[in-house]
Design a protein around this motif. Sequence first.
Motif, PDB file in Angstrom:
ATOM      1  N   GLU A  35     -12.871  -9.848 -14.945  1.00 53.78           N
ATOM      2  CA  GLU A  35     -11.786  -9.735 -13.961  1.00 53.78           C
ATOM      3  C   GLU A  35     -10.811 -10.895 -14.078  1.00 53.78           C
ATOM      4  OE1 GLU A  35     -14.199  -7.385 -10.425  1.00 53.78           O
ATOM      5  OE2 GLU A  35     -14.385  -9.568 -10.586  1.00 53.78           O
ATOM      6  N   LEU A  36     -11.345 -12.089 -14.328  1.00 59.52           N
ATOM      7  CA  LEU A  36     -10.479 -13.256 -14.493  1.00 59.52           C
ATOM      8  C   LEU A  36      -9.596 -13.095 -15.730  1.00 59.52           C
ATOM      9  CD1 LEU A  36      -9.857 -15.974 -13.170  1.00 59.52           C
ATOM     10  CD2 LEU A  36     -11.553 -16.999 -14.693  1.00 59.52           C
ATOM     11  N   ASN A  37     -10.149 -12.547 -16.795  1.00 60.82           N
ATOM     12  CA  ASN A  37      -9.354 -12.287 -18.003  1.00 60.82           C
ATOM     13  C   ASN A  37      -8.274 -11.252 -17.747  1.00 60.82           C
ATOM     14  OD1 ASN A  37     -10.680 -14.159 -19.613  1.00 60.82           O
ATOM     15  ND2 ASN A  37     -12.214 -12.683 -20.286  1.00 60.82           N
ATOM     16  N   GLN A  38      -8.575 -10.229 -16.966  1.00 65.54           N
ATOM     17  CA  GLN A  38      -7.571  -9.212 -16.628  1.00 65.54           C
ATOM     18  C   GLN A  38      -6.449  -9.817 -15.785  1.00 65.54           C
ATOM     19  OE1 GLN A  38      -9.723  -5.949 -14.888  1.00 65.54           O
ATOM     20  NE2 GLN A  38     -10.612  -5.333 -16.824  1.00 65.54           N
ATOM     21  N   GLU A  44       0.240 -13.109 -18.069  1.00 62.34           N
ATOM     22  CA  GLU A  44       0.922 -13.179 -19.368  1.00 62.34           C
ATOM     23  C   GLU A  44       2.008 -12.110 -19.470  1.00 62.34           C
ATOM     24  OE1 GLU A  44      -1.948 -12.996 -22.548  1.00 62.34           O
ATOM     25  OE2 GLU A  44      -3.032 -14.736 -21.755  1.00 62.34           O
ATOM     26  N   GLN A  45       1.733 -10.919 -18.969  1.00 57.95           N
ATOM     27  CA  GLN A  45       2.735  -9.851 -19.007  1.00 57.95           C
ATOM     28  C   GLN A  45       3.939 -10.219 -18.142  1.00 57.95           C
ATOM     29  OE1 GLN A  45       0.484  -6.371 -17.910  1.00 57.95           O
ATOM     30  NE2 GLN A  45       0.055  -5.876 -20.044  1.00 57.95           N
ATOM     31  N   PHE A  46       3.678 -10.814 -16.984  1.00 57.25           N
ATOM     32  CA  PHE A  46       4.780 -11.253 -16.133  1.00 57.25           C
ATOM     33  C   PHE A  46       5.586 -12.332 -16.835  1.00 57.25           C
ATOM     34  CE2 PHE A  46       6.382 -14.480 -13.167  1.00 57.25           C
ATOM     35  CZ  PHE A  46       7.405 -13.738 -12.611  1.00 57.25           C
ATOM     36  N   ASN A  47       4.910 -13.319 -17.404  1.00 60.68           N
ATOM     37  CA  ASN A  47       5.611 -14.419 -18.070  1.00 60.68           C
ATOM     38  C   ASN A  47       6.436 -13.927 -19.249  1.00 60.68           C
ATOM     39  OD1 ASN A  47       4.742 -16.391 -16.312  1.00 60.68           O
ATOM     40  ND2 ASN A  47       2.940 -16.887 -17.531  1.00 60.68           N
ATOM     41  N   SER A  48       5.933 -12.955 -19.987  1.00 56.18           N
ATOM     42  CA  SER A  48       6.690 -12.456 -21.134  1.00 56.18           C
ATOM     43  C   SER A  48       7.922 -11.694 -20.675  1.00 56.18           C
ATOM     44  CB  SER A  48       5.817 -11.570 -22.032  1.00 56.18           C
ATOM     45  OG  SER A  48       5.494 -10.364 -21.375  1.00 56.18           O
ATOM     46  N   SER A  49       7.854 -10.983 -19.557  1.00 59.37           N
ATOM     47  CA  SER A  49       9.044 -10.278 -19.065  1.00 59.37           C
ATOM     48  C   SER A  49      10.053 -11.267 -18.530  1.00 59.37           C
ATOM     49  CB  SER A  49       8.678  -9.258 -17.983  1.00 59.37           C
ATOM     50  OG  SER A  49       8.264  -9.896 -16.799  1.00 59.37           O
ATOM     51  N   GLU A  50       9.588 -12.338 -17.925  1.00 56.63           N
ATOM     52  CA  GLU A  50      10.490 -13.354 -17.403  1.00 56.63           C
ATOM     53  C   GLU A  50      11.253 -14.003 -18.558  1.00 56.63           C
ATOM     54  OE1 GLU A  50      10.021 -16.399 -13.787  1.00 56.63           O
ATOM     55  OE2 GLU A  50       8.710 -16.824 -15.469  1.00 56.63           O
ATOM     56  N   THR A  75      10.375  -6.941 -14.180  1.00 59.29           N
ATOM     57  CA  THR A  75       9.813  -8.227 -13.779  1.00 59.29           C
ATOM     58  C   THR A  75       9.145  -8.112 -12.412  1.00 59.29           C
ATOM     59  OG1 THR A  75      11.456  -9.429 -15.066  1.00 59.29           O
ATOM     60  CG2 THR A  75      10.352 -10.655 -13.325  1.00 59.29           C
ATOM     61  N   HIS A  76       9.814  -7.441 -11.485  1.00 59.27           N
ATOM     62  CA  HIS A  76       9.263  -7.284 -10.134  1.00 59.27           C
ATOM     63  C   HIS A  76       7.937  -6.532 -10.165  1.00 59.27           C
ATOM     64  CE1 HIS A  76       9.074  -5.493  -6.019  1.00 59.27           C
ATOM     65  NE2 HIS A  76       9.317  -6.752  -5.725  1.00 59.27           N
ATOM     66  N   SER A  77       7.860  -5.466 -10.926  1.00 62.63           N
ATOM     67  CA  SER A  77       6.610  -4.691 -10.969  1.00 62.63           C
ATOM     68  C   SER A  77       5.484  -5.509 -11.602  1.00 62.63           C
ATOM     69  CB  SER A  77       6.800  -3.363 -11.695  1.00 62.63           C
ATOM     70  OG  SER A  77       7.027  -3.571 -13.062  1.00 62.63           O
ATOM     71  N   LYS A  78       5.796  -6.333 -12.581  1.00 63.48           N
ATOM     72  CA  LYS A  78       4.763  -7.170 -13.200  1.00 63.48           C
ATOM     73  C   LYS A  78       4.315  -8.286 -12.255  1.00 63.48           C
ATOM     74  CE  LYS A  78       5.824  -5.972 -17.907  1.00 63.48           C
ATOM     75  NZ  LYS A  78       6.144  -6.398 -19.243  1.00 63.48           N
ATOM     76  N   LEU A  79       5.248  -8.815 -11.465  1.00 65.55           N
ATOM     77  CA  LEU A  79       4.883  -9.828 -10.476  1.00 65.55           C
ATOM     78  C   LEU A  79       3.985  -9.206  -9.399  1.00 65.55           C
ATOM     79  CD1 LEU A  79       5.063 -12.664  -9.347  1.00 65.55           C
ATOM     80  CD2 LEU A  79       7.176 -11.997  -8.197  1.00 65.55           C
ATOM     81  N   LEU A  80       4.310  -7.985  -8.979  1.00 65.58           N
ATOM     82  CA  LEU A  80       3.462  -7.292  -8.005  1.00 65.58           C
ATOM     83  C   LEU A  80       2.058  -7.094  -8.561  1.00 65.58           C
ATOM     84  CD1 LEU A  80       5.788  -4.584  -6.434  1.00 65.58           C
ATOM     85  CD2 LEU A  80       4.968  -6.709  -5.409  1.00 65.58           C
ATOM     86  N   GLU A  81       1.960  -6.817  -9.850  1.00 65.34           N
ATOM     87  CA  GLU A  81       0.655  -6.632 -10.482  1.00 65.34           C
ATOM     88  C   GLU A  81      -0.175  -7.917 -10.371  1.00 65.34           C
ATOM     89  OE1 GLU A  81      -2.024  -4.056 -12.421  1.00 65.34           O
ATOM     90  OE2 GLU A  81      -0.102  -3.651 -11.470  1.00 65.34           O
ATOM     91  N   VAL A  82       0.459  -9.079 -10.548  1.00 67.50           N
ATOM     92  CA  VAL A  82      -0.238 -10.361 -10.414  1.00 67.50           C
ATOM     93  C   VAL A  82      -0.762 -10.513  -8.986  1.00 67.50           C
ATOM     94  CG1 VAL A  82       0.074 -12.874 -10.413  1.00 67.50           C
ATOM     95  CG2 VAL A  82       1.034 -11.495 -12.280  1.00 67.50           C
ATOM     96  N   TYR A  83       0.091 -10.239  -8.007  1.00 69.27           N
ATOM     97  CA  TYR A  83      -0.332 -10.370  -6.607  1.00 69.27           C
ATOM     98  C   TYR A  83      -1.397  -9.344  -6.239  1.00 69.27           C
ATOM     99  CZ  TYR A  83       2.701 -14.112  -5.086  1.00 69.27           C
ATOM    100  OH  TYR A  83       3.276 -15.339  -4.907  1.00 69.27           O
ATOM    101  N   LYS A  84      -1.352  -8.156  -6.835  1.00 66.81           N
ATOM    102  CA  LYS A  84      -2.400  -7.167  -6.580  1.00 66.81           C
ATOM    103  C   LYS A  84      -3.752  -7.688  -7.063  1.00 66.81           C
ATOM    104  CE  LYS A  84       0.406  -3.162  -7.408  1.00 66.81           C
ATOM    105  NZ  LYS A  84       0.483  -1.939  -8.204  1.00 66.81           N
ATOM    106  N   TRP A  85      -3.758  -8.344  -8.229  1.00 66.21           N
ATOM    107  CA  TRP A  85      -5.010  -8.910  -8.739  1.00 66.21           C
ATOM    108  C   TRP A  85      -5.522  -9.976  -7.791  1.00 66.21           C
ATOM    109  CZ3 TRP A  85      -8.516  -7.083 -11.705  1.00 66.21           C
ATOM    110  CH2 TRP A  85      -8.188  -6.187 -12.712  1.00 66.21           C
ATOM    111  N   ILE A  86      -4.628 -10.862  -7.354  1.00 67.04           N
ATOM    112  CA  ILE A  86      -5.049 -11.928  -6.446  1.00 67.04           C
ATOM    113  C   ILE A  86      -5.594 -11.328  -5.155  1.00 67.04           C
ATOM    114  CG2 ILE A  86      -4.273 -13.898  -5.066  1.00 67.04           C
ATOM    115  CD1 ILE A  86      -2.241 -14.483  -7.327  1.00 67.04           C
ATOM    116  N   TYR A  87      -4.900 -10.324  -4.635  1.00 64.61           N
ATOM    117  CA  TYR A  87      -5.334  -9.688  -3.393  1.00 64.61           C
ATOM    118  C   TYR A  87      -6.681  -8.982  -3.581  1.00 64.61           C
ATOM    119  CZ  TYR A  87      -5.444  -6.931   0.857  1.00 64.61           C
ATOM    120  OH  TYR A  87      -5.820  -6.390   2.052  1.00 64.61           O
ATOM    121  N   THR A  88      -6.814  -8.207  -4.630  1.00 64.45           N
ATOM    122  CA  THR A  88      -8.041  -7.441  -4.878  1.00 64.45           C
ATOM    123  C   THR A  88      -9.248  -8.353  -5.043  1.00 64.45           C
ATOM    124  OG1 THR A  88      -6.777  -5.659  -5.899  1.00 64.45           O
ATOM    125  CG2 THR A  88      -9.121  -5.747  -6.419  1.00 64.45           C
TER     126      THR A  88
END
Length: 114
Positions: A35-38, A44-50, A75-88
């Motif tokens: 999970e930490l790797n995911q 990484e996906q967010f950073n590459s889009s930025e 970029t927004h959708s990838k940032l949301l993905e990061v926050y979803k991981w943190i939340y989950t």
Amino acid sequence: MKDRKIYYVSPKGDVFPIKTDQSLQLFEIKATENELNQFRVAVEQFNSSEDAEKEDFWSLAHFKEKEVDKDRNITHSKLLEVYKWIYTLGTPKTKLEIERMNVLPSLNEKPTFR
């Protein structure tokens, strides 16, 4: 049974096994190594889009609103993905913090791993 450990993470991708510098905005999560790797992949996906947006700044496409909106949405959708991981993966305290931030349109959505 999955062996979850406590980590302290930031949306920028910082991961610490113990709580560190109080000046950093860190969220407490419980995660397996997988999970930490995911989570790291999502960052990484967010950073590459930025980076792609930054490189695109000086191109003529920057002045075409449709193109800029497309980049922002990616970029927004990838940032949301990061926050979803943190939340989950977050502890109850972390989940409450993210809910108060109101950054996730639907907290029922699970993060996706591609």
